[in-house]
Write a protein that holds these residues in place. Sequence first.
Motif, PDB file in Angstrom:
ATOM      1  N   GLY A 170      47.968  34.703  31.231  1.00  0.00           N
ATOM      2  CA  GLY A 170      48.117  33.294  31.556  1.00  0.00           C
ATOM      3  C   GLY A 170      46.859  32.475  31.577  1.00  0.00           C
ATOM      4  N   HIS A 171      45.691  33.110  31.583  1.00  0.00           N
ATOM      5  CA  HIS A 171      44.472  32.322  31.670  1.00  0.00           C
ATOM      6  C   HIS A 171      44.258  31.451  30.420  1.00  0.00           C
ATOM      7  N   LYS A 172      44.795  31.867  29.288  1.00  0.00           N
ATOM      8  CA  LYS A 172      44.613  31.076  28.072  1.00  0.00           C
ATOM      9  C   LYS A 172      45.273  29.711  28.192  1.00  0.00           C
ATOM     10  N   HIS A 173      46.289  29.586  29.056  1.00  0.00           N
ATOM     11  CA  HIS A 173      46.976  28.310  29.233  1.00  0.00           C
ATOM     12  C   HIS A 173      46.278  27.422  30.260  1.00  0.00           C
ATOM     13  N   GLU A 174      45.535  28.020  31.194  1.00  0.00           N
ATOM     14  CA  GLU A 174      44.886  27.234  32.233  1.00  0.00           C
ATOM     15  C   GLU A 174      43.396  27.061  32.000  1.00  0.00           C
ATOM     16  N   CYS A 175      42.833  27.819  31.083  1.00  0.00           N
ATOM     17  CA  CYS A 175      41.389  27.808  30.859  1.00  0.00           C
ATOM     18  C   CYS A 175      40.911  26.393  30.493  1.00  0.00           C
ATOM     19  N   GLY A 176      39.939  25.902  31.238  1.00  0.00           N
ATOM     20  CA  GLY A 176      39.391  24.591  30.965  1.00  0.00           C
ATOM     21  C   GLY A 176      40.168  23.445  31.580  1.00  0.00           C
ATOM     22  N   HIS A 177      41.340  23.728  32.185  1.00  0.00           N
ATOM     23  CA  HIS A 177      42.171  22.666  32.767  1.00  0.00           C
ATOM     24  C   HIS A 177      42.299  22.783  34.276  1.00  0.00           C
ATOM     25  N   ALA A 178      42.208  24.012  34.781  1.00  0.00           N
ATOM     26  CA  ALA A 178      42.381  24.209  36.223  1.00  0.00           C
ATOM     27  C   ALA A 178      41.073  23.966  36.951  1.00  0.00           C
ATOM     28  N   ALA A 179      41.197  23.727  38.237  1.00  0.00           N
ATOM     29  CA  ALA A 179      39.996  23.580  39.063  1.00  0.00           C
ATOM     30  C   ALA A 179      39.276  24.913  39.125  1.00  0.00           C
ATOM     31  N   GLU A 180      38.023  24.881  39.509  1.00  0.00           N
ATOM     32  CA  GLU A 180      37.231  26.105  39.573  1.00  0.00           C
ATOM     33  C   GLU A 180      37.903  27.101  40.500  1.00  0.00           C
ATOM     34  N   PRO A 181      38.077  28.345  40.067  1.00  0.00           N
ATOM     35  CA  PRO A 181      38.784  29.334  40.878  1.00  0.00           C
ATOM     36  C   PRO A 181      38.070  29.589  42.197  1.00  0.00           C
ATOM     37  N   THR A 182      38.868  29.872  43.222  1.00  0.00           N
ATOM     38  CA  THR A 182      38.298  30.259  44.508  1.00  0.00           C
ATOM     39  C   THR A 182      37.964  31.741  44.474  1.00  0.00           C
ATOM     40  N   GLN A 183      37.391  32.248  45.564  1.00  0.00           N
ATOM     41  CA  GLN A 183      37.060  33.662  45.609  1.00  0.00           C
ATOM     42  C   GLN A 183      38.313  34.529  45.677  1.00  0.00           C
ATOM     43  N   THR A 184      39.451  33.953  46.078  1.00  0.00           N
ATOM     44  CA  THR A 184      40.693  34.709  46.084  1.00  0.00           C
ATOM     45  C   THR A 184      41.336  34.624  44.712  1.00  0.00           C
ATOM     46  N   PRO A 185      41.453  35.758  43.979  1.00  0.00           N
ATOM     47  CA  PRO A 185      42.012  35.718  42.630  1.00  0.00           C
ATOM     48  C   PRO A 185      43.457  35.240  42.637  1.00  0.00           C
ATOM     49  N   PRO A 186      43.942  34.670  41.545  1.00  0.00           N
ATOM     50  CA  PRO A 186      45.330  34.207  41.491  1.00  0.00           C
ATOM     51  C   PRO A 186      46.296  35.380  41.587  1.00  0.00           C
ATOM     52  N   GLU A 187      47.443  35.130  42.225  1.00  0.00           N
ATOM     53  CA  GLU A 187      48.454  36.175  42.357  1.00  0.00           C
ATOM     54  C   GLU A 187      49.204  36.291  41.035  1.00  0.00           C
ATOM     55  N   ARG A 188      48.657  37.052  40.138  1.00  0.00           N
ATOM     56  CA  ARG A 188      49.216  37.199  38.797  1.00  0.00           C
ATOM     57  C   ARG A 188      49.400  38.683  38.525  1.00  0.00           C
ATOM     58  N   ASP A 189      50.526  39.039  37.937  1.00  0.00           N
ATOM     59  CA  ASP A 189      50.820  40.441  37.653  1.00  0.00           C
ATOM     60  C   ASP A 189      50.223  40.842  36.317  1.00  0.00           C
ATOM     61  N   HIS A 190      49.162  41.625  36.379  1.00  0.00           N
ATOM     62  CA  HIS A 190      48.544  42.142  35.158  1.00  0.00           C
ATOM     63  C   HIS A 190      49.021  43.561  34.847  1.00  0.00           C
ATOM     64  N   GLY A 191      49.864  44.119  35.704  1.00  0.00           N
ATOM     65  CA  GLY A 191      50.308  45.493  35.528  1.00  0.00           C
ATOM     66  C   GLY A 191      49.215  46.504  35.818  1.00  0.00           C
ATOM     67  N   PHE A 192      48.188  46.079  36.549  1.00  0.00           N
ATOM     68  CA  PHE A 192      47.053  46.973  36.820  1.00  0.00           C
ATOM     69  C   PHE A 192      46.999  47.420  38.274  1.00  0.00           C
ATOM     70  N   LEU A 193      47.290  46.509  39.186  1.00  0.00           N
ATOM     71  CA  LEU A 193      47.195  46.834  40.606  1.00  0.00           C
ATOM     72  C   LEU A 193      48.411  47.623  41.080  1.00  0.00           C
ATOM     73  N   PHE A 194      48.211  48.422  42.114  1.00  0.00           N
ATOM     74  CA  PHE A 194      49.309  49.129  42.755  1.00  0.00           C
ATOM     75  C   PHE A 194      49.966  48.209  43.792  1.00  0.00           C
ATOM     76  N   PRO A 195      51.210  48.496  44.175  1.00  0.00           N
ATOM     77  CA  PRO A 195      51.866  47.696  45.223  1.00  0.00           C
ATOM     78  C   PRO A 195      51.026  47.717  46.506  1.00  0.00           C
ATOM     79  N   GLU A 196      50.928  46.568  47.155  1.00  0.00           N
ATOM     80  CA  GLU A 196      50.095  46.468  48.353  1.00  0.00           C
ATOM     81  C   GLU A 196      50.921  46.772  49.598  1.00  0.00           C
ATOM     82  N   LEU A 197      50.475  47.765  50.365  1.00  0.00           N
ATOM     83  CA  LEU A 197      51.169  48.199  51.568  1.00  0.00           C
ATOM     84  C   LEU A 197      50.157  48.448  52.685  1.00  0.00           C
ATOM     85  N   GLU A 198      50.598  48.303  53.899  1.00  0.00           N
ATOM     86  CA  GLU A 198      49.741  48.592  55.042  1.00  0.00           C
ATOM     87  C   GLU A 198      49.885  50.061  55.420  1.00  0.00           C
TER      88      GLU A 198
END
Length: 388
Positions: free
Chosen positions: A185-213
């Motif tokens: 999805g970054h190709k659609h927002e690149c150059g148009h969105a505000a500067e990203p914060t330190q918290t990455p966008p909640e986007r499913d890249h199929g890389f992270l494992f499910p988050e559990l406590e």
Amino acid sequence: MSATRGAPVELGFATRPPSAWRLRAANFPSKVGGRPAWLGRDPLPGLAEQLACGRCSNTCAFLLQVYAPLPNRDDCFHRSLLLFCCRDPTCYAELHDPRCLRVVRCQLPRRNPFYSFDPPPDDPPSGTTAAAAVAAAAAESEEAGEAWSHRLCRVCGGPGPKACSRCHTAAYCGKRHQAMDWKAGHKHECGHAAEPTQTPPERDHGFLFPELEILTEAEDDDDDDEEVEDEQKEEEAPSDAANQGVLKTATESELDEQQLEAVARRESVDDRAFRLFKEKIARDPKQVLRYSREGQPLWVSSEHVATASDIPACSCGSPRSFEFQVMPQLLSELHVDSLSASIDWGTLVVYTCSRSCTPRDGPHAYVSEFVWKQDFVHSAGGLRQQRQ
């Protein structure tokens, strides 16, 4: 191998938290999956030296972290151990090969540049959404002096030294994750969105494992613990010692059919070790982690059991001792448990510096520790059926 007989064991169970706020770094969580909740913020671990797979050189995914402060140690008032693993199933093809795994340690005094001296609240601010609670916690942390000297990869949450050449704001650990984010999805927002914060966008890249406590509770200290340990010690003797005794004291003619059948049925050492493992975890079958600093790991097999000579000393010269192990039940929680090629282990056993030394690169730096991977050999099929 340093071990303390009778050391207490804390069992860890993976559960979905009531609020994502609980899993942020300022709350010092123990957790599985998602992006790492880094304890020390500057410096972060080295990408190539501490976070890359030793087989394929790709950046490892965050698997879990354990918050494990040490009492009576001012420099270990906050202390976390973070475990990473490769996402490529082919890197797990060789039995007992730990090169696809990385573990690092970080510790901080109570007064540090990153967090408030006061303990975090037990609950998020009332009347706010989970997202607002996270933002409020971040603002409070910044007021306390928390600062990032660099950005984080938008895919894995690790160090992001590379930036998108087009917008110069999206950060990545390397080209591989930049390509993932571009397609996601970054190709659609690149150059148009505000500067990203330190918290990455909640986007499913199929890389992270499910988050559990990870919630912990003390294991019941039943009398059978000592019984299991005694049985495990007996397994160190040759598996066919009893058989040899029978064959040595009797001629072939003296062995009737019943004796021969008894010898043939005798339980192998490996089968017995696996039986003991199953009996031990049967009382708490959903445990995904066992924590017992300077205690003893629970082995899943008699094969490839770590000895003192197998565990390398810390870079400071001190011996390492057992601290925690990851159980095979976690594979089901991560949705990677498969009969085909997949991420797999029998147990992951983590050894850390026995004196939890101060890093040479500075008091806030991350130190690499040692992980031992033990796989199932003869009994693998049985446990896979059990996990399913």
